[in-house]
Design a protein around this motif. Structure first.
Motif, PDB file in Angstrom:
ATOM      1  N   ALA A 226      55.993  39.166  47.852  1.00  0.00           N
ATOM      2  CA  ALA A 226      55.564  40.180  46.898  1.00  0.00           C
ATOM      3  C   ALA A 226      53.911  40.156  47.265  1.00  0.00           C
ATOM      4  O   ALA A 226      53.216  40.024  46.396  1.00  0.00           O
ATOM      5  CB  ALA A 226      55.835  40.321  45.403  1.00  0.00           C
ATOM      6  N   ASP A 227      53.611  39.902  48.616  1.00  0.00           N
ATOM      7  CA  ASP A 227      52.185  39.753  48.849  1.00  0.00           C
ATOM      8  C   ASP A 227      51.486  40.986  48.387  1.00  0.00           C
ATOM      9  O   ASP A 227      50.421  40.855  47.948  1.00  0.00           O
ATOM     10  CB  ASP A 227      51.892  39.384  50.338  1.00  0.00           C
ATOM     11  CG  ASP A 227      52.924  38.199  50.800  1.00  0.00           C
ATOM     12  OD1 ASP A 227      53.779  38.344  51.192  1.00  0.00           O
ATOM     13  OD2 ASP A 227      51.990  37.042  50.903  1.00  0.00           O
ATOM     14  N   GLY A 228      51.888  42.311  48.735  1.00  0.00           N
ATOM     15  CA  GLY A 228      51.159  43.256  48.238  1.00  0.00           C
ATOM     16  C   GLY A 228      50.893  43.416  46.869  1.00  0.00           C
ATOM     17  O   GLY A 228      49.779  43.750  46.296  1.00  0.00           O
ATOM     18  N   LEU A 229      51.842  43.209  46.002  1.00  0.00           N
ATOM     19  CA  LEU A 229      51.786  42.962  44.448  1.00  0.00           C
ATOM     20  C   LEU A 229      50.947  41.842  44.254  1.00  0.00           C
ATOM     21  O   LEU A 229      49.870  42.248  43.048  1.00  0.00           O
ATOM     22  CB  LEU A 229      52.952  42.737  43.969  1.00  0.00           C
ATOM     23  CG  LEU A 229      53.208  42.725  42.497  1.00  0.00           C
ATOM     24  CD1 LEU A 229      52.590  43.759  41.629  1.00  0.00           C
ATOM     25  CD2 LEU A 229      54.509  42.288  41.841  1.00  0.00           C
ATOM     26  N   GLN A 230      50.874  40.810  44.784  1.00  0.00           N
ATOM     27  CA  GLN A 230      49.896  39.579  44.459  1.00  0.00           C
ATOM     28  C   GLN A 230      48.527  40.363  44.541  1.00  0.00           C
ATOM     29  O   GLN A 230      47.597  40.126  43.721  1.00  0.00           O
ATOM     30  CB  GLN A 230      49.995  38.470  45.273  1.00  0.00           C
ATOM     31  CG  GLN A 230      49.144  37.346  45.212  1.00  0.00           C
ATOM     32  CD  GLN A 230      49.431  36.248  46.166  1.00  0.00           C
ATOM     33  OE1 GLN A 230      49.421  36.637  47.374  1.00  0.00           O
ATOM     34  NE2 GLN A 230      49.483  34.968  45.738  1.00  0.00           N
ATOM     35  N   ASP A 231      48.144  40.882  45.695  1.00  0.00           N
ATOM     36  CA  ASP A 231      46.953  41.272  46.135  1.00  0.00           C
ATOM     37  C   ASP A 231      46.425  42.446  45.130  1.00  0.00           C
ATOM     38  O   ASP A 231      45.302  42.295  44.618  1.00  0.00           O
ATOM     39  CB  ASP A 231      46.879  41.864  47.520  1.00  0.00           C
ATOM     40  CG  ASP A 231      46.923  40.786  48.529  1.00  0.00           C
ATOM     41  OD1 ASP A 231      46.650  39.710  48.212  1.00  0.00           O
ATOM     42  OD2 ASP A 231      47.118  41.314  49.664  1.00  0.00           O
ATOM     43  N   ALA A 232      47.341  43.272  44.743  1.00  0.00           N
ATOM     44  CA  ALA A 232      47.246  44.377  43.920  1.00  0.00           C
ATOM     45  C   ALA A 232      46.867  43.689  42.327  1.00  0.00           C
ATOM     46  O   ALA A 232      45.766  44.208  41.874  1.00  0.00           O
ATOM     47  CB  ALA A 232      48.213  45.311  43.425  1.00  0.00           C
ATOM     48  N   VAL A 233      47.543  42.660  42.032  1.00  0.00           N
ATOM     49  CA  VAL A 233      47.235  42.066  40.640  1.00  0.00           C
ATOM     50  C   VAL A 233      45.775  41.441  40.901  1.00  0.00           C
ATOM     51  O   VAL A 233      44.967  41.481  39.957  1.00  0.00           O
ATOM     52  CB  VAL A 233      48.411  40.960  40.417  1.00  0.00           C
ATOM     53  CG1 VAL A 233      47.795  40.042  39.428  1.00  0.00           C
ATOM     54  CG2 VAL A 233      49.839  41.680  40.240  1.00  0.00           C
ATOM     55  N   ASN A 234      45.445  40.690  41.984  1.00  0.00           N
ATOM     56  CA  ASN A 234      44.110  40.155  41.742  1.00  0.00           C
ATOM     57  C   ASN A 234      43.136  41.050  41.919  1.00  0.00           C
ATOM     58  O   ASN A 234      42.034  40.665  41.427  1.00  0.00           O
ATOM     59  CB  ASN A 234      44.193  39.068  43.195  1.00  0.00           C
ATOM     60  CG  ASN A 234      45.197  38.013  43.247  1.00  0.00           C
ATOM     61  OD1 ASN A 234      45.485  37.319  41.842  1.00  0.00           O
ATOM     62  ND2 ASN A 234      45.582  37.441  44.247  1.00  0.00           N
ATOM     63  N   ASP A 235      43.342  42.194  42.693  1.00  0.00           N
ATOM     64  CA  ASP A 235      42.088  43.176  42.875  1.00  0.00           C
ATOM     65  C   ASP A 235      41.984  43.645  41.137  1.00  0.00           C
ATOM     66  O   ASP A 235      40.969  43.970  40.798  1.00  0.00           O
ATOM     67  CB  ASP A 235      42.486  44.146  43.678  1.00  0.00           C
ATOM     68  CG  ASP A 235      41.937  43.994  45.005  1.00  0.00           C
ATOM     69  OD1 ASP A 235      41.605  43.102  45.379  1.00  0.00           O
ATOM     70  OD2 ASP A 235      42.547  44.692  45.987  1.00  0.00           O
ATOM     71  N   TRP A 236      43.207  43.868  40.414  1.00  0.00           N
ATOM     72  CA  TRP A 236      43.105  44.431  39.050  1.00  0.00           C
ATOM     73  C   TRP A 236      42.479  43.385  38.044  1.00  0.00           C
ATOM     74  O   TRP A 236      41.477  43.894  37.493  1.00  0.00           O
ATOM     75  CB  TRP A 236      44.395  44.803  38.693  1.00  0.00           C
ATOM     76  CG  TRP A 236      44.278  45.352  37.345  1.00  0.00           C
ATOM     77  CD1 TRP A 236      44.122  46.679  36.886  1.00  0.00           C
ATOM     78  CD2 TRP A 236      44.684  44.609  36.015  1.00  0.00           C
ATOM     79  NE1 TRP A 236      44.202  46.653  35.101  1.00  0.00           N
ATOM     80  CE2 TRP A 236      44.525  45.499  35.173  1.00  0.00           C
ATOM     81  CE3 TRP A 236      45.049  43.250  35.915  1.00  0.00           C
ATOM     82  CZ2 TRP A 236      44.606  45.045  33.740  1.00  0.00           C
ATOM     83  CZ3 TRP A 236      45.389  43.037  34.660  1.00  0.00           C
ATOM     84  CH2 TRP A 236      45.127  43.418  33.463  1.00  0.00           C
ATOM     85  N   LEU A 237      42.851  42.209  38.192  1.00  0.00           N
ATOM     86  CA  LEU A 237      42.108  40.892  37.503  1.00  0.00           C
ATOM     87  C   LEU A 237      40.888  41.170  37.649  1.00  0.00           C
ATOM     88  O   LEU A 237      39.754  41.034  36.788  1.00  0.00           O
ATOM     89  CB  LEU A 237      42.740  39.833  37.706  1.00  0.00           C
ATOM     90  CG  LEU A 237      44.243  39.576  37.130  1.00  0.00           C
ATOM     91  CD1 LEU A 237      44.792  38.219  37.644  1.00  0.00           C
ATOM     92  CD2 LEU A 237      44.097  39.571  35.590  1.00  0.00           C
ATOM     93  N   ASP A 238      40.145  41.353  38.951  1.00  0.00           N
ATOM     94  CA  ASP A 238      38.822  41.026  39.329  1.00  0.00           C
ATOM     95  C   ASP A 238      38.003  42.274  38.492  1.00  0.00           C
ATOM     96  O   ASP A 238      37.056  42.397  37.761  1.00  0.00           O
ATOM     97  CB  ASP A 238      38.460  41.357  40.582  1.00  0.00           C
ATOM     98  CG  ASP A 238      38.571  40.101  41.543  1.00  0.00           C
ATOM     99  OD1 ASP A 238      38.436  39.219  40.979  1.00  0.00           O
ATOM    100  OD2 ASP A 238      38.760  40.254  42.665  1.00  0.00           O
ATOM    101  N   GLN A 239      38.838  43.587  38.646  1.00  0.00           N
ATOM    102  CA  GLN A 239      38.198  44.721  37.978  1.00  0.00           C
ATOM    103  C   GLN A 239      38.067  44.486  36.589  1.00  0.00           C
ATOM    104  O   GLN A 239      37.308  44.952  35.750  1.00  0.00           O
ATOM    105  CB  GLN A 239      38.955  46.048  38.405  1.00  0.00           C
ATOM    106  CG  GLN A 239      38.654  47.495  37.689  1.00  0.00           C
ATOM    107  CD  GLN A 239      39.278  48.554  38.057  1.00  0.00           C
ATOM    108  OE1 GLN A 239      40.056  48.515  39.346  1.00  0.00           O
ATOM    109  NE2 GLN A 239      39.431  49.200  37.182  1.00  0.00           N
ATOM    110  N   TYR A 240      39.254  44.111  35.877  1.00  0.00           N
ATOM    111  CA  TYR A 240      39.267  44.068  34.490  1.00  0.00           C
ATOM    112  C   TYR A 240      38.399  42.936  33.939  1.00  0.00           C
ATOM    113  O   TYR A 240      37.726  43.128  32.690  1.00  0.00           O
ATOM    114  CB  TYR A 240      40.949  43.599  34.283  1.00  0.00           C
ATOM    115  CG  TYR A 240      41.294  43.526  32.680  1.00  0.00           C
ATOM    116  CD1 TYR A 240      41.498  44.783  32.142  1.00  0.00           C
ATOM    117  CD2 TYR A 240      41.574  42.615  31.880  1.00  0.00           C
ATOM    118  CE1 TYR A 240      41.972  45.114  30.913  1.00  0.00           C
ATOM    119  CE2 TYR A 240      42.071  42.703  30.620  1.00  0.00           C
ATOM    120  CZ  TYR A 240      42.473  43.820  30.154  1.00  0.00           C
ATOM    121  OH  TYR A 240      42.869  44.187  29.088  1.00  0.00           O
TER     122      TYR A 240
END
Length: 448
Positions: A226-240
């Protein structure tokens, strides 16, 4: 934190899922319209509170699911090994369960960037063992949950101190073992600092003796593909985090710890003399309007806030009667910090709870069970009534009911109940302390 999925973050999700990265996993989640998340039924992760679903991990993962535009589907598991297994096998998209990111675990699954650091702490009873380092644990009774990072750390320490020994429990979680220490049935246990901090609010005799580890990162776990999900989570955490929302959530649950319920007879008597006169007429008025002994309302208010009109807890309840926003709206008050509104609102809410109980429950049991509902929520009261019947006890008698409530924190009991985990010992202590304060108040006022 650093993200490598798409510049601009998750806002691009709704525009183009094919613009960058391995998006197959994200595409599948959005097509199905749900995010399957495995978590723990515990106070630092997910539980049903007075006003519904809550918990640090629950609020954090709910915000991510909302950003994705999908529904959240929760799966419960207490054992970290089982939690990681569900993720590794693709039966869950994310584990949001207060997991520390360790090298051993990273061999099985992907992890997000960290959203909080914790340390492992050795916890003993305030009047019990006083170890100051790993070597002092030799000879003490120590228990830890199975397949946790605590076991990994103890195994490493055992290489330096071969005599170090402990017992591993596959069924008992950290919260259960902390309560066992608090009851002085166990010398010490190990817990993550965030879990310990929350539980010390309710069991103030728990004492942290020393740090067992360096700070460790908490992170979400995802399947290895789930590399794409991992990247999406990390981007969202950055924003959050950049928006300040992550720190606000941490402050809500862990920002400050106040123990409102530690019994201090001398302090109580001083406040009866100096503080209670400011509010006595309000308690009397509310008691008369809702058919509740005003001295009992006053005792409950002391247990809730020590008669502090500005009191607030990490979870957002406020005022003398410590009402949530939802409860305040339900009972029709505008300001929880206004003493009259808070006392009237609390009395009305307690009266409502008392009225919702079956007619078969008579006084004084009816009031004691209503007070327990005020503390833990009516849903868990319904669960406890069912459990009482299953245990061959009378759900209409407080002395039977109080024996059953603590079982709501044990998996073998709560996993088959509608509202799940609850810190069942808390409402028992809550009612007992209100009754103690009530007795002391009657004595102080010389009320027959």
């Amino acid at each position: 934190m650093s993200g490598g999925w798409c510049a601009g973050g998750l806002l691009l999700l709704s525009v183009s899922l094919t613009a960058c990265g391995d998006d197959a996993y994200i595409t599948r989640i959005q097509e199905e319209g749900k995010l399957v998340v495995v978590t723990r039924n515990a106070p630092t992760t997910y539980y049903v509170g007075r006003d519904g679903d809550t918990g640090f991990e629950y609020e954090l993962i709910s915000a991510f699911a909302e950003e994705l535009g999908v529904e959240l589907e929760l799966v419960m598991s207490d054992n970290p090994g089982n939690i990681l297994g569900l993720v590794a096998e693709g039966e869950a998209d994310i584990a949001a369960a207060g997991l520390t990111r360790t090298k051993q675990r990273q061999d099985r699954v992907l992890f997000s960037d960290s959203y909080q650091d914790v340390t492992q702490q050795v916890v003993c009873h305030r009047r019990g063992a006083r170890p100051s380092g790993p070597e002092d644990l030799v000879g003490l009774s120590i228990e830890v949950p199975a397949e946790t990072s605590y076991v990994e750390q103890l195994n490493r320490l055992q290489e330096e101190t071969p005599e170090l020994a402990w017992e591993v429990h596959p069924e008992h979680n950290t919260e259960f073992l902390l309560e066992k220490v608090w009851k002085r049935k166990l010398d010490c246990t190990v817990g993550d600092s965030n879990i310990v901090a929350v539980n010390q609010r309710y069991m103030p005799e728990l004492s942290v003796r020393f740090e067992l580890s360096d700070p460790q990162p908490l992170a979400w776990a995802m399947p290895a593909n789930a590399d794409g999900l991992q990247d999406a989570v990390n981007d969202w955490l950055d924003q959050y985090e950049e928006e300040g929302q992550l720190q606000a959530l941490i402050n809500q649950y862990y920002g400050f710890i106040e123990v409102f319920d530690y019994v201090d007879t001398r302090a109580f008597r001083r406040k009866v003399e100096r503080v209670l006169p400011q509010y006595q007429k309000l308690f009397q008025e509310a008691g008369k309007q809702y058919g509740i002994d005003w001295t009992l309302l006053a005792a409950q208010a002391y247990q809730e806030s020590h008669w502090n009109r500005h009191a607030r807890s990490p979870t957002g309840v406020r005022g003398i009667m410590m009402l949530t926003q939802i409860t305040a709206k339900e009972v029709g008050i505008q300001s929880r910090l206004d003493p009259k509104q808070s006392i009237m609102g609390g009395a009305k809410y307690l009266a409502n709870l008392r009225g919702r109980l079956p007619e078969a429950i008579t006084e004084p049991d009816r009031t004691w069970i209503a007070l327990a509902a005020y503390n833990v929520g009516m849903g868990h009261i319904y669960d406890a009534r069912k459990l009482a019947r299953n245990q061959g006890k009378n759900p209409n008698l407080w002395h039977d009911f109080r024996d059953v409530l603590p079982l709501l924190s044990q998996k073998k009991y709560y996993e088959d109940l509608r509202y799940g985990y609850a810190r069942g010992s808390e409402p028992v202590r809550y009612v007992r302390r209100i009754r103690n304060y009530h007795d002391m108040l009657l004595q102080a006022l010389k009320v027959e």
